[in-house]
Scaffold this motif. Structure first.
Motif, mmCIF file in Angstrom:
data_model
loop_
_atom_site.group_PDB
_atom_site.id
_atom_site.type_symbol
_atom_site.label_atom_id
_atom_site.label_comp_id
_atom_site.label_asym_id
_atom_site.label_seq_id
_atom_site.Cartn_x
_atom_site.Cartn_y
_atom_site.Cartn_z
ATOM 1 N N ALA A 30 0.843 -1.202 0.000
ATOM 2 C CA ALA A 30 0.000 0.000 0.000
ATOM 3 C C ALA A 30 0.878 1.252 0.000
ATOM 4 C CB ALA A 30 -0.901 0.003 1.225
ATOM 5 N N ASP A 31 0.312 2.350 -0.501
ATOM 6 C CA ASP A 31 1.016 3.632 -0.452
ATOM 7 C C ASP A 31 0.733 4.284 0.904
ATOM 8 O OD1 ASP A 31 1.866 6.267 -0.629
ATOM 9 O OD2 ASP A 31 1.362 6.437 -2.759
ATOM 10 N N PRO A 32 1.756 4.471 1.727
ATOM 11 C CA PRO A 32 1.526 5.050 3.061
ATOM 12 C C PRO A 32 0.887 6.442 3.013
ATOM 13 C CG PRO A 32 3.879 4.984 2.560
ATOM 14 C CD PRO A 32 3.181 4.178 1.504
ATOM 15 N N TYR A 33 1.107 7.184 1.927
ATOM 16 C CA TYR A 33 0.434 8.483 1.803
ATOM 17 C C TYR A 33 -1.075 8.294 1.690
ATOM 18 C CZ TYR A 33 5.050 10.473 0.636
ATOM 19 O OH TYR A 33 6.369 10.859 0.641
ATOM 20 N N VAL A 34 -1.495 7.290 0.921
ATOM 21 C CA VAL A 34 -2.928 7.058 0.706
ATOM 22 C C VAL A 34 -3.568 6.547 2.004
ATOM 23 C CG1 VAL A 34 -4.628 5.732 -0.602
ATOM 24 C CG2 VAL A 34 -2.565 6.575 -1.745
ATOM 25 N N VAL A 35 -2.903 5.600 2.675
ATOM 26 C CA VAL A 35 -3.460 5.018 3.901
ATOM 27 C C VAL A 35 -3.576 6.088 4.988
ATOM 28 C CG1 VAL A 35 -3.066 3.330 5.736
ATOM 29 C CG2 VAL A 35 -2.598 2.706 3.349
ATOM 30 N N SER A 36 -2.529 6.872 5.184
ATOM 31 C CA SER A 36 -2.565 7.872 6.258
ATOM 32 C C SER A 36 -3.582 8.972 5.940
ATOM 33 C CB SER A 36 -1.172 8.455 6.507
ATOM 34 O OG SER A 36 -0.630 9.038 5.334
ATOM 35 N N GLU A 37 -3.682 9.336 4.658
ATOM 36 C CA GLU A 37 -4.674 10.350 4.262
ATOM 37 C C GLU A 37 -6.099 9.861 4.543
ATOM 38 O OE1 GLU A 37 -4.738 11.550 0.046
ATOM 39 O OE2 GLU A 37 -6.889 11.820 0.369
ATOM 40 N N ARG A 38 -6.371 8.608 4.183
ATOM 41 C CA ARG A 38 -7.694 8.018 4.380
ATOM 42 C C ARG A 38 -8.109 8.030 5.847
ATOM 43 N NH1 ARG A 38 -11.980 7.074 1.339
ATOM 44 N NH2 ARG A 38 -11.208 7.730 -0.685
ATOM 45 N N LEU A 39 -7.192 7.595 6.712
ATOM 46 C CA LEU A 39 -7.507 7.524 8.140
ATOM 47 C C LEU A 39 -7.830 8.911 8.683
ATOM 48 C CD1 LEU A 39 -4.876 4.879 9.289
ATOM 49 C CD2 LEU A 39 -7.372 4.631 9.332
ATOM 50 N N VAL A 40 -7.054 9.891 8.282
ATOM 51 C CA VAL A 40 -7.257 11.254 8.799
ATOM 52 C C VAL A 40 -8.564 11.848 8.254
ATOM 53 C CG1 VAL A 40 -6.354 13.605 8.679
ATOM 54 C CG2 VAL A 40 -4.855 11.710 9.328
ATOM 55 N N ARG A 41 -8.839 11.605 6.964
ATOM 56 C CA ARG A 41 -10.108 12.085 6.404
ATOM 57 C C ARG A 41 -11.296 11.507 7.179
ATOM 58 N NH1 ARG A 41 -10.403 14.671 1.380
ATOM 59 N NH2 ARG A 41 -8.631 14.321 -0.013
ATOM 60 N N THR A 42 -11.243 10.219 7.457
ATOM 61 C CA THR A 42 -12.376 9.559 8.115
ATOM 62 C C THR A 42 -12.469 9.955 9.585
ATOM 63 O OG1 THR A 42 -12.156 7.652 6.643
ATOM 64 C CG2 THR A 42 -13.376 7.302 8.698
ATOM 65 N N ILE A 43 -11.355 9.901 10.289
ATOM 66 C CA ILE A 43 -11.390 10.021 11.748
ATOM 67 C C ILE A 43 -11.332 11.480 12.207
ATOM 68 C CG2 ILE A 43 -10.152 9.423 13.877
ATOM 69 C CD1 ILE A 43 -9.268 6.810 12.369
ATOM 70 N N CYS A 44 -10.531 12.297 11.559
ATOM 71 C CA CYS A 44 -10.340 13.681 12.036
ATOM 72 C C CYS A 44 -11.208 14.688 11.295
ATOM 73 C CB CYS A 44 -8.884 14.106 11.890
ATOM 74 S SG CYS A 44 -7.719 12.995 12.677
ATOM 75 N N LEU A 45 -11.479 14.446 9.998
ATOM 76 C CA LEU A 45 -12.162 15.469 9.200
ATOM 77 C C LEU A 45 -13.598 15.076 8.835
ATOM 78 C CD1 LEU A 45 -9.160 16.373 6.819
ATOM 79 C CD2 LEU A 45 -9.913 17.618 8.861
ATOM 80 N N ASP A 46 -14.041 13.869 9.244
ATOM 81 C CA ASP A 46 -15.395 13.387 8.948
ATOM 82 C C ASP A 46 -15.751 13.513 7.476
ATOM 83 O OD1 ASP A 46 -16.395 12.658 11.626
ATOM 84 O OD2 ASP A 46 -15.998 14.774 12.038
ATOM 85 N N GLU A 47 -14.798 13.196 6.591
ATOM 86 C CA GLU A 47 -15.074 13.370 5.156
ATOM 87 C C GLU A 47 -15.547 12.090 4.475
ATOM 88 O OE1 GLU A 47 -12.121 17.159 4.307
ATOM 89 O OE2 GLU A 47 -11.684 15.228 3.365
ATOM 90 N N CYS A 48 -14.855 10.995 4.699
ATOM 91 C CA CYS A 48 -15.286 9.732 4.085
ATOM 92 C C CYS A 48 -14.464 8.593 4.670
ATOM 93 C CB CYS A 48 -15.114 9.739 2.577
ATOM 94 S SG CYS A 48 -13.424 10.047 2.079
#
Ligand code: ADP
Ligand code: MN
Ligand code: MN
Ligand code: MN
Ligand code: MN
Length: 384
Positions: A366-384
């Motif tokens: 996996a691309d660590p940029y994609v995984v870390s971005e996803r987690l932050v979008r979901t958990i911190c920014l309530d985006e998806c």
């Protein structure tokens, strides 16, 4: 008269002959090379190895230029370019792709003032290339900076011979079943420790926040951990650690595979478990925040799975079977100290009611940029 002693012809052992000719064919001699690598560089000059993710989104490329100064920060480094038609990143007719330096490390191979330079890639129209996932990750990390997101990634990988056969495995069969290899010690239980040791030191020297290593369940499979890292530095350090791993293994004539299921059947796959926390999770009773995060993650399982390998979930399908210490790719589950779940709350975290969660789903490639971005979008920014 003197009697000549009969000459004894000791047969040359087959194995060592084979090994010698192998190295001669490869055209490498590390002892001779070392003599040149100790030559002093002219004052105020250094070599900068520019490194980038290619069009596969998995493999790395690199090339070197001389700098006429010793850089202190990546912002001092010149932009550069390369032939994107040779890396799956551009058409032949308009093939220049730009390299923008974003992170700089000490070079554990060339030593001295020499540098390793991690770069983002941009197309001729100055738009990020398709596999430049860092730009969007950085944008998300910047918006979520107040949450102070920390990551710790566990990079599993498999060492192979140059014929793509797992290192140390019998050429016409299989080693004994899994059991004695995890954190193993002793000949016949671990294969490739030289690579692991050299890589660990190279990472520390370079300035990567590497936190440990261990031998894995399948023989010739290993893991190293990077973290905790805040924000974008997670992806930067992990990509650079991967580069060092490929490069160190190259010196030993060994291939590194990040395939999530290199050997089908009753052999463990390889993942990139991602440990995650926010400031709130790390505070007393942060467990409530961890539970909220898991609730949010449960609603976007499919979206996360698509982001957790470079082929939209196809690679991970071979690994997330529900056997071999993984959850099924089709179900979302969470539990304390349960390694068969998608999300694990480490026992210590549950006991102390503060800390972090572990997402066990991301694939080793996996691309660590994609995984870390996803987690932050979901958990911190309530985006998806
Ligand atoms: P496992 O028991 O799953 O094999 P490891 O020891 O391999 O765990 O990896 C644990 C990872 O968790 C380490 O990389 C470490 O940096 C990371 N970690 C520890 N604390 C935190 C935290 N608060 N937030 C995010 N990651 C953390
Ligand atoms: Mn040229
Ligand atoms: Mn681990
Ligand atoms: Mn592991
Ligand atoms: Mn783990």
């Amino acid at each position: 008269a003197c009697v000549e002693k009969p000459r004894v012809h000791l047969p040359v052992p087959r194995r060592s002959l084979g090994t010698m000719s192998h190295f001669q064919l490869e055209g490498t001699n590390k002892t001779v090379l070392d003599r040149y690598m100790r030559l002093e560089l002219p004052e105020n000059k250094c070599q900068a190895m520019y490194i980038w993710v290619d069009g596969t989104g998995e493999n790395l490329r690199s090339k070197t230029r001389t700098l006429h100064f010793i850089p202190k920060t990546p912002s001092e480094l010149p932009e550069w370019n390369f032939d994107g038609s040779s890396t799956g990143q551009a058409e032949g007719s308009n093939s220049d792709v730009y390299l923008r330096p974003v992170a700089m490390y000490r070079d554990p191979f060339r030593l001295g003032d020499n540098k390793l330079v991690l770069c983002e890639t941009y197309k001729h129209n100055k738009k990020p290339t398709d596999t430049n996932n860092r730009r969007e990750c950085l944008e998300v990390m910047t918006r979520a900076a107040e949450s102070r997101p920390w990551f710790g990634m566990e990079q599993e990988y498999t060492l192979l011979d140059t014929d793509n056969h797992p290192l140390g495995w019998p050429k016409n069969g299989f080693p004994g079943p899994q059991g004695p290899y995890y954190c193993g010690v002793g000949a016949g239980k671990v294969y490739g420790r030289d690579v692991v040791e050299a890589h660990y030191r190279a990472c520390l020297y370079a300035g990567i926040n590497i936190s440990g290593e261990n031998a894995e369940v399948m023989p010739a499979q290993w893991e190293f951990q990077v973290g905790p890292c805040e924000g974008i530095s997670m992806g930067d350090d992990l990509w650079m650690a991967r580069y060092l791993l490929h490069r160190v293994a190259e010196d030993f004539g060994i291939v590194v595979s990040l395939d999530p299921k290199p050997i089908p059947g009753d052999w463990n796959g390889a993942g990139m478990h991602t440990n995650f926390s926010t400031q709130e999770m790390r505070e007393p009773n942060g467990i409530a925040e961890i539970e909220k995060a898991i609730e949010k993650m449960s609603k976007v399982h499919e979206e996360h799975i698509k982001a957790y390998d470079p082929k939209g979930g196809k690679d991970n399908e071979r690994r997330l079977t529900g056997h071999h210490e993984t959850s099924s790719i089709h179900d979302f589950s969470a539990g304390v100290a349960n390694r068969g779940c998608s999300i694990r709350i480490p026992r210590g975290v549950a006991e102390e009611k503060t800390g972090y969660l572990e997402d066990r789903r991301p694939s080793s490639n996996a691309d660590p940029y994609v995984v870390s971005e996803r987690l932050v979008r979901t958990i911190c920014l309530d985006e998806c």
